[in-house]
Design an enzyme around this catalytic site. Structure first.
Site, PDB file in Angstrom:
ATOM      1  N   HIS A 150      -4.746   8.328  -3.006  1.00  0.00           N
ATOM      2  CA  HIS A 150      -4.660   6.910  -3.351  1.00  0.00           C
ATOM      3  C   HIS A 150      -4.627   6.715  -4.855  1.00  0.00           C
ATOM      4  O   HIS A 150      -3.814   5.986  -5.394  1.00  0.00           O
ATOM      5  CB  HIS A 150      -5.839   6.126  -2.747  1.00  0.00           C
ATOM      6  CG  HIS A 150      -5.458   5.403  -1.515  1.00  0.00           C
ATOM      7  ND1 HIS A 150      -5.069   4.099  -1.490  1.00  0.00           N
ATOM      8  CD2 HIS A 150      -5.380   5.841  -0.235  1.00  0.00           C
ATOM      9  CE1 HIS A 150      -4.778   3.747  -0.264  1.00  0.00           C
ATOM     10  NE2 HIS A 150      -4.963   4.774   0.539  1.00  0.00           N
ATOM     11  N   GLU A 186       0.866  -1.198   0.000  1.00  0.00           N
ATOM     12  CA  GLU A 186       0.000   0.000   0.000  1.00  0.00           C
ATOM     13  C   GLU A 186       0.894   1.238   0.000  1.00  0.00           C
ATOM     14  O   GLU A 186       1.086   1.895   1.011  1.00  0.00           O
ATOM     15  CB  GLU A 186      -0.911  -0.011   1.230  1.00  0.00           C
ATOM     16  CG  GLU A 186      -1.653  -1.304   1.483  1.00  0.00           C
ATOM     17  CD  GLU A 186      -2.534  -1.706   0.319  1.00  0.00           C
ATOM     18  OE1 GLU A 186      -3.293  -0.859  -0.181  1.00  0.00           O
ATOM     19  OE2 GLU A 186      -2.432  -2.877  -0.109  1.00  0.00           O
ATOM     20  N   LYS A 235      -0.856 -13.317  19.247  1.00  0.00           N
ATOM     21  CA  LYS A 235      -1.421 -13.037  17.919  1.00  0.00           C
ATOM     22  C   LYS A 235      -2.930 -13.191  17.853  1.00  0.00           C
ATOM     23  O   LYS A 235      -3.475 -13.634  16.830  1.00  0.00           O
ATOM     24  CB  LYS A 235      -0.776 -13.955  16.870  1.00  0.00           C
ATOM     25  CG  LYS A 235       0.725 -13.780  16.799  1.00  0.00           C
ATOM     26  CD  LYS A 235       1.395 -14.921  16.076  1.00  0.00           C
ATOM     27  CE  LYS A 235       2.899 -14.791  16.235  1.00  0.00           C
ATOM     28  NZ  LYS A 235       3.610 -15.999  15.839  1.00  0.00           N
TER      29      LYS A 235
END
Lengths: 340, 340, 340, 340
Positions: C334, C33, C163
């Site tokens: 974006h 990203e 986790k």
């Protein structure tokens, strides 16, 4: 001034093991939901045919979290390091604030420049809400003087946590943490509850554990602890809003050979035998019936009360699960009993 | 049979806007924690000097989740696809089960080979616990016949969620979802609550929002909704164990110029004006005082009752926050009042 | 054996205060990203115009919870009482299991007849997953010998918590608990982020606090900690699955006069500068760039790494909130960047 | 620009049933924790000796929640009532915003005067983060024009919920909801995993269900979904920060006679076969290996990818539980493999 009058009945007898003694008692339950009496009663009476409901009080503290702020986390960190060397001061402040308050521990959380300081205190036979508030006031005053970098925000920072759902109460404790356990032979299980241990076990996994997880529950996995706690709290003069945290408890079931091991763990039972609400005549009578007004070391009467509360929760919990195993039983019992 | 008698007082008057009408009423609150009366009362009376507490009922359903199983998730998926085309059948079954039940919707969750089917039903002026159970029984019978691949597990799968902490109740609804809002001028805020709007606002952020997040709360951010709900539920004959879900609500505060906008949002108020517990004489009297026994379209009396409950919660919530802003006030008021 | 190759860029410089020293560094971030780089970078560069991002490491432990069972809660209670007197044995066992393991504390939870024992250990500069597992093995062996009433259930009882989302990790600690804080003048805030401090503040309350509460979040209130943690963990050779617990953190914002105080609190940053994954060449290079491979007292390099992680999270968090204040900016950035 | 290079291996083969077809494939997993390969691999190969892992995709939507405000809840209620009649407009707006976006539904939450509007959209073979953001922009513009009483707060209100722990994602859906199931005969279970079905079952109840409840988990009960998801997401070019919501899933186990029924339910798998990150050469190769770049109806490739992800999670989950049943196995395997 008017009155709210709630139907109340003695249910039982119930056979309990507490503090390595065994005894049978009747339990007063106040409720508009009258089928609850029969539901609790049938397992209570079953307990008398068995070794009784064993109760264990694991922990006993009341808490209050004060909320302060500084300019930065670094300042708070430095203060907390210093405070570690001064826990004797906290002990002294707490124990001067009330005859029965005993300092247990404190827990600190820092978010940005905010400090949540959660004090844990043993409060004798009182539930202890006011006792911890008084102690917190003293600690607050002292902290503000000792560390001028701190500023007052609130006497309670919602990290106590009083009458609100939370994770911290179960993990660090608030009130009395009690486990109640009952082992039932397959024969008596089938005879009295009309279900096999295996059916109870399977339903418990799918409903109490998986169903609760799915519903987005939090540290809570039971069918209806809240119902029994409410009725017990009301009848014994407790602040019944504490069922919010009290009902966050966990049922755990095992098959032992063909027998059923059934347990309820309630980390946050908040009850007292003295204090606000306890001097009402019917409350005195109910506490006496439960054997919780006797001369005992400080704190023992209220621990006994908490143990009986947990045993009562066990009865109602097992009874409802059994009813759900028998399709239709639940509905019929409600309809029949409520029409009476 | 004995009685549990809880001190009860009419608090107010309180000025409310409900269904676009404005009125003033006194609210009966039953509690062993008697300082609550004064606490709620002072904001109630303040509301009469302002535009009143505006209430909005956003949603109204009661729910029950049945629990079934199949051999695999694929089987359940196929059944659920088929069921989508048959929602008319569900509607019919539900509405045949009781005169007042109206089918609203259903929500399905699959975990492995387990199916949790949550039915949402409108139950008129009743809280509706029994009504949804009856409807669920009918749906269950039909499903087991329609889809022989399904097997019964439980009439309730803990995904309803009755009297237990959850996330699903707030998101999908259970009971009446009510917002109550009050805007207070700076002047009256300071005069009557002895704090500025800004102080209330800042405390709210640090205590109700951050403190609750830190405590590991769940869809809940308030100081003490449970106290007001308990007292209100007991005095109006409700099943008060519903405060567990009822107290999972959110306080939201804004500064509007110099004024204070104060709101409480309670997505799960579960109350009825008819049904179990409501025919006790003092309950009838209290419901009458609240104007909730009048001739109105079905469901309107119980909505009004829920709106008043939310407004009462707002009063107690704001009052306590104001007290926390004033160091020491809280403790003193408890001590003084409880000694009386 | 193939390779997964993730685009990585040095972002910055970032001005940090750690352990009372101030320095500027560039931070490697690995991500698919790619707009994240620009997003973190603009606040990083802004920090260089200010006093820098102050970091505070509040706590540092790794944990493992072993799971045992007995016949009853009473048996467990007796064992836990005995164990209190033997914490020296636990210390010895833990510290013999590994050169760098230092015993910190243990926490016990009992549900019915089950015992969850959570060991907290300081693990030097390693993240410490394997170190606590080894220590837990030793403790387990000893417990089973010392208390023959106990039976093994699991080396990990999901109460560690590794986790997975939990409340216990934030409350009792797992990994490094770090707060990062930055104060920004109104002028630079408007100039560099094109929003006022007030706009950031208001958005934060409504989105991060209220939105998260509403979504049924748990001890977590932030816009996107997970994005920065993932990119930072991957680039520095960490086990990135730890972003699950790592991202449960809280943003806290204040207005200080006209300035913006912006902080992120991350109670569970799990990073190491040695151990599994750290000897890959690019990881070594990145750790070196961050100044985390220098000769320092044991544990200091990994604390520095955690502090930088938190400061990086702060940059990305503030940047995104600023973007949301400017309608449309987010989408455009974006689109533009991803097309490149 | 540097690179982060993560060791990646094809693990398997794995036998899967998806969309009523059965096939065997190798799965690429990228991880610094290399014992994961062996762990997943042994159950994958076991699946080839059985009927395979059956997968069911229950739901498929991507979401974005916009955040708006009005003067009061009443205003929002009136708007929401009006909006119900205009869902066709929303559909149109959404579907005009992108070629592949299909409107699914919306869900509204009101807190005080704030409105969180959560849009659910089907996004073809893309994960859909940007697609829903674009759609949300369009809806936002329209709402602000249609209802001038509304004011913009944020394009995302943290009620979406992107990469953050929540309850709403599991209940209302975000990404693909997939169940994977495998039934293992007692004989093969003992031979290949060296444990009996009963041991797996008992450990699962005490660790995954009770341990997670105790830890204050939320809609999540598994041993380590996050590990497999991370490795799978990285190798297939996904935004791996989505493991935060993805790992909130539930393992459900049953004994069927002497056999083991083992399932994992993951309501929030967020993957795409097109879009950001997917055009990297190794990603293309891995997607091709998985058979997810073929000509299929829109959305089918990404559903297949999600199904394989869930099956991979099942393998790793079962493998770890088996290892915990065998004391010491876990530690040894880590030590041996990491030293290689």
């Amino acid at each position: 001034m008017s009155q709210t009058i709630i139907p109340t009945r003695l249910v039982g007898p119930l056979k309990i093991v507490f503090a390595k003694k065994i005894f049978e008692i009747n339990v007063p339950l106040a409720t508009y939901e009258t089928p609850l009496w029969r539901s609790v009663g049938r397992v209570a009476r079953l307990s008398c045919l068995l070794d009784g409901i064993q109760t264990t009080v694991l922990r006993d503290v009341m808490t209050r979290s004060i909320l302060l702020e500084a300019d930065s986390a670094q300042t708070l960190f430095d203060i907390l390091k210093d405070l570690q060397r001064k826990s004797e001061n906290l002990k002294e402040l707490v124990e001067k604030s009330s005859k029965f308050a005993k300092f247990h521990s404190y827990h600190a959380e820092v978010i940005g420049n905010l400090l949540y300081l959660r004090l844990a205190i043993t409060t004798g036979d009182a539930a202890g809400h006011n006792m911890v508030t008084k102690a917190a006031e003293q600690v607050l005053d002292w902290l503000l003087k000792e560390y001028p970098q701190l500023k007052y925000v609130s006497l309670s920072g919602n990290y106590c946590v009083d009458k609100k759902v939370s994770a911290v109460n179960g993990i660090l404790g608030r009130g009395k943490s009690v486990v109640a356990e009952l082992t039932i032979t397959e024969e008596l299980c089938i005879k009295h509850l009309r279900v096999s241990p295996k059916d109870i076990y399977n339903l418990h996994i799918k409903k109490n554990l998986l169903g609760s997880i799915l519903a987005g529950s939090l540290r809570s996995a039971n069918a209806h602890f809240a119902n029994m706690l409410l009725a017990f709290y009301l009848a014994t003069g407790q602040d019944a809003a504490n069922i919010v945290e009290g009902s966050q408890g966990i049922t755990h079931v095992e098959l032992r050979g063909n027998d059923l091991y059934f347990s309820v763990s309630l980390p946050n039972i908040i009850v007292g035998t003295v204090g606000n609400g306890k001097d009402l005549p019917f409350v005195q009578e109910n506490l006496k019936t439960l054997g919780c007004l006797e001369k005992r070391p400080i704190g023992e009467n209220s621990k006994r009360l908490a143990a009986i509360a947990a045993a009562t929760v066990l009865c109602g919990e097992l009874s409802l699960l059994a009813a759900f195993c028998n399709r239709g039983e639940l509905m019929r019992s409600h309809e029949v009993l409520e029409r009476k």
